[in-house]
Design an enzyme around this catalytic site. Structure first.
Site, PDB file in Angstrom:
ATOM      1  N   ASN A  14      -2.000 -11.685  14.062  1.00  0.00           N
ATOM      2  CA  ASN A  14      -0.610 -11.933  13.653  1.00  0.00           C
ATOM      3  C   ASN A  14       0.309 -11.975  14.868  1.00  0.00           C
ATOM      4  O   ASN A  14       1.237 -12.782  14.909  1.00  0.00           O
ATOM      5  CB  ASN A  14      -0.142 -10.889  12.634  1.00  0.00           C
ATOM      6  CG  ASN A  14      -0.631 -11.212  11.234  1.00  0.00           C
ATOM      7  OD1 ASN A  14      -0.126 -12.126  10.586  1.00  0.00           O
ATOM      8  ND2 ASN A  14      -1.648 -10.496  10.782  1.00  0.00           N
ATOM      9  N   ASN A 108       7.506  -5.659   8.050  1.00  0.00           N
ATOM     10  CA  ASN A 108       6.056  -5.425   8.037  1.00  0.00           C
ATOM     11  C   ASN A 108       5.372  -6.558   7.293  1.00  0.00           C
ATOM     12  O   ASN A 108       5.928  -7.113   6.342  1.00  0.00           O
ATOM     13  CB  ASN A 108       5.779  -4.103   7.297  1.00  0.00           C
ATOM     14  CG  ASN A 108       4.297  -3.795   7.180  1.00  0.00           C
ATOM     15  OD1 ASN A 108       3.560  -3.837   8.169  1.00  0.00           O
ATOM     16  ND2 ASN A 108       3.836  -3.476   5.978  1.00  0.00           N
ATOM     17  N   HIS A 110       2.073  -7.286   4.944  1.00  0.00           N
ATOM     18  CA  HIS A 110       1.046  -6.594   4.159  1.00  0.00           C
ATOM     19  C   HIS A 110       0.165  -7.651   3.488  1.00  0.00           C
ATOM     20  O   HIS A 110       0.683  -8.607   2.905  1.00  0.00           O
ATOM     21  CB  HIS A 110       1.691  -5.690   3.104  1.00  0.00           C
ATOM     22  CG  HIS A 110       0.673  -4.924   2.330  1.00  0.00           C
ATOM     23  ND1 HIS A 110       0.033  -3.813   2.851  1.00  0.00           N
ATOM     24  CD2 HIS A 110       0.139  -5.134   1.104  1.00  0.00           C
ATOM     25  CE1 HIS A 110      -0.844  -3.372   1.956  1.00  0.00           C
ATOM     26  NE2 HIS A 110      -0.794  -4.157   0.891  1.00  0.00           N
TER      27      HIS A 110
HETATM   28  C1  GAR Z   1      -3.458  -7.911   8.856  1.00  0.00           C
HETATM   29  O1  GAR Z   1      -4.229  -8.434   7.801  1.00  0.00           O
HETATM   30  C2  GAR Z   1      -2.238  -7.185   8.317  1.00  0.00           C
HETATM   31  O2  GAR Z   1      -1.692  -7.806   7.180  1.00  0.00           O
HETATM   32  C3  GAR Z   1      -2.825  -5.850   7.965  1.00  0.00           C
HETATM   33  O3  GAR Z   1      -3.679  -5.554   9.051  1.00  0.00           O
HETATM   34  C4  GAR Z   1      -4.216  -6.784   9.572  1.00  0.00           C
HETATM   35  C5  GAR Z   1      -4.026  -6.818  11.085  1.00  0.00           C
HETATM   36  O4  GAR Z   1      -4.676  -7.932  11.656  1.00  0.00           O
HETATM   37  N1  GAR Z   1      -1.809  -4.874   7.788  1.00  0.00           N
HETATM   38  C6  GAR Z   1      -1.874  -3.912   6.857  1.00  0.00           C
HETATM   39  O5  GAR Z   1      -2.824  -3.749   6.143  1.00  0.00           O
HETATM   40  C7  GAR Z   1      -0.630  -3.021   6.769  1.00  0.00           C
HETATM   41  N2  GAR Z   1      -0.679  -2.171   5.624  1.00  0.00           N
HETATM   42  P1  GAR Z   1      -4.280  -8.489  13.106  1.00  0.00           P
HETATM   43  O6  GAR Z   1      -4.347  -7.292  14.086  1.00  0.00           O
HETATM   44  O7  GAR Z   1      -5.331  -9.493  13.421  1.00  0.00           O
HETATM   45  O8  GAR Z   1      -2.899  -9.072  13.038  1.00  0.00           O
END
Ligand code: GAR
Length: 195
Positions: A14, A108, A110
Site C-alpha cells: 500500500n 486507515n 482495512h
Molecule cells: C493490507 O491488506 C492492509 O489492508 C492490512 O494489512 C495489509 C498490509 O499490506 N491492514 C489491516 O489489516 C489493518 N487492520 P502491505 O504492507 O503490503 O500494505
C-alpha cells in the site's frame, strides 16, 4: 501541499501504491515526508529508501514500557510535521494521545467492507480467513478516519471485490489488494489533499 506520513509494519504494497500515485500524479498536492515502521527490516522501509523518503523505526522492543513507546511514536510522528497520517498496514494500536493530537487527520485502510470482519483481532490474512469461513460472496476494502475505537471511525471510501470459487485467504487477499486497496488508498489521499 499536504504533508503525509505513512505508517507501516510489513511489506508495504500500500505504501508503494501511494509512492506510485504521487509519482504519476494520481495523487496531487501531496508530499510524502516520512515513513514510520514499528518493525525493523521490513520491505516497506526498503521501498521508502528507494523512493528517497526519510524513514524511522520505532520498535516497542526498544522501550521499557508501552507508555514510553507511545510517547516515542508520537514524538516521531510530530517531528515530520504531518498534515495527514496514513496507516498503511500499521498493525499497532494508535495511542489515544496521538488520536487527540491529530483528530480527523489519521486515516486507515482495512481489508474488508466495514462493519464486516473488523475490530480487535481482525488484521491482515485473518480478515480474509474470516470472510471465507463465513462464506460471503462479496468483500472489499475500506478507508476510514481513525478514532478511539478499532475500525470505528467515519468511512471515507469503500470498494467491493467478489470472492471466487476456490479462493484461499492468500488469493482473496491478493485480489482485494489489486482491485481495491491499491486504488482506494491513493484516491482517498488525493481527495483529502484537494478538498
Ligand atoms: C493490507 O491488506 C492492509 O489492508 C492490512 O494489512 C495489509 C498490509 O499490506 N491492514 C489491516 O489489516 C489493518 N487492520 P502491505 O504492507 O503490503 O500494505
Amino acid at each position: 501541499m499536504l504533508r503525509v506520513v505513512v505508517m507501516v509494519s510489513g511489506g508495504g504494497t500500500n505504501l508503494q501504491a501511494i509512492i506510485d500515485g504521487v509519482a504519476d500524479g494520481t495523487i496531487s498536492n501531496t508530499q510524502l515526508v516520512g515513513v514510520i515502521s514499528n518493525n525493523p527490516g521490513v520491505y516497506a522501509l526498503e521501498r521508502a529508501k528507494l523512493a528517497n523518503i526519510p524513514s524511522t523505526v520505532v520498535s516497542p522492543k526498544e522501550y521499557e514500557s508501552r507508555a514510553a513507546f507511545n510517547d516515542a511514536l508520537l514524538a516521531t510522528v510530530s517531528s515530520y510535521k504531518p498534515d495527514l497520517i496514513v496507516l498503511a498496514g500499521f498493525l499497532v494500536v494508535i495511542p489515544e494521545k496521538m488520536i487527540d493530537a491529530y483528530e480527523n487527520r489519521i486515516i486507515n485502510i482495512h481489508p474488508s467492507l466495514i462493519p464486516a470482519f473488523c475490530g480487535t483481532g481482525y488484521y491482515g490474512l485473518k480478515v480474509h480467513e474470516a470472510a471465507l469461513e463465513r462464506g460471503v460472496k462479496v468483500t472489499g476494502a475500506t478507508v476510514h478516519y481513525v478514532d478511539k475505537g478499532t475500525d470505528t471511525g467515519p468511512i471515507i471510501m469503500q470498494k467491493a471485490v467478489y470472492v471466487e470459487e476456490g479462493d484461499t485467504p492468500k488469493t482473496l487477499q491478493q485480489r482485494v489488494m489489486e482491485q481495491a486497496e491499491w486504488k482506494l488508498l491513493p484516491a482517498a489521499i488525493n481527495k483529502i489533499a484537494n478538498q
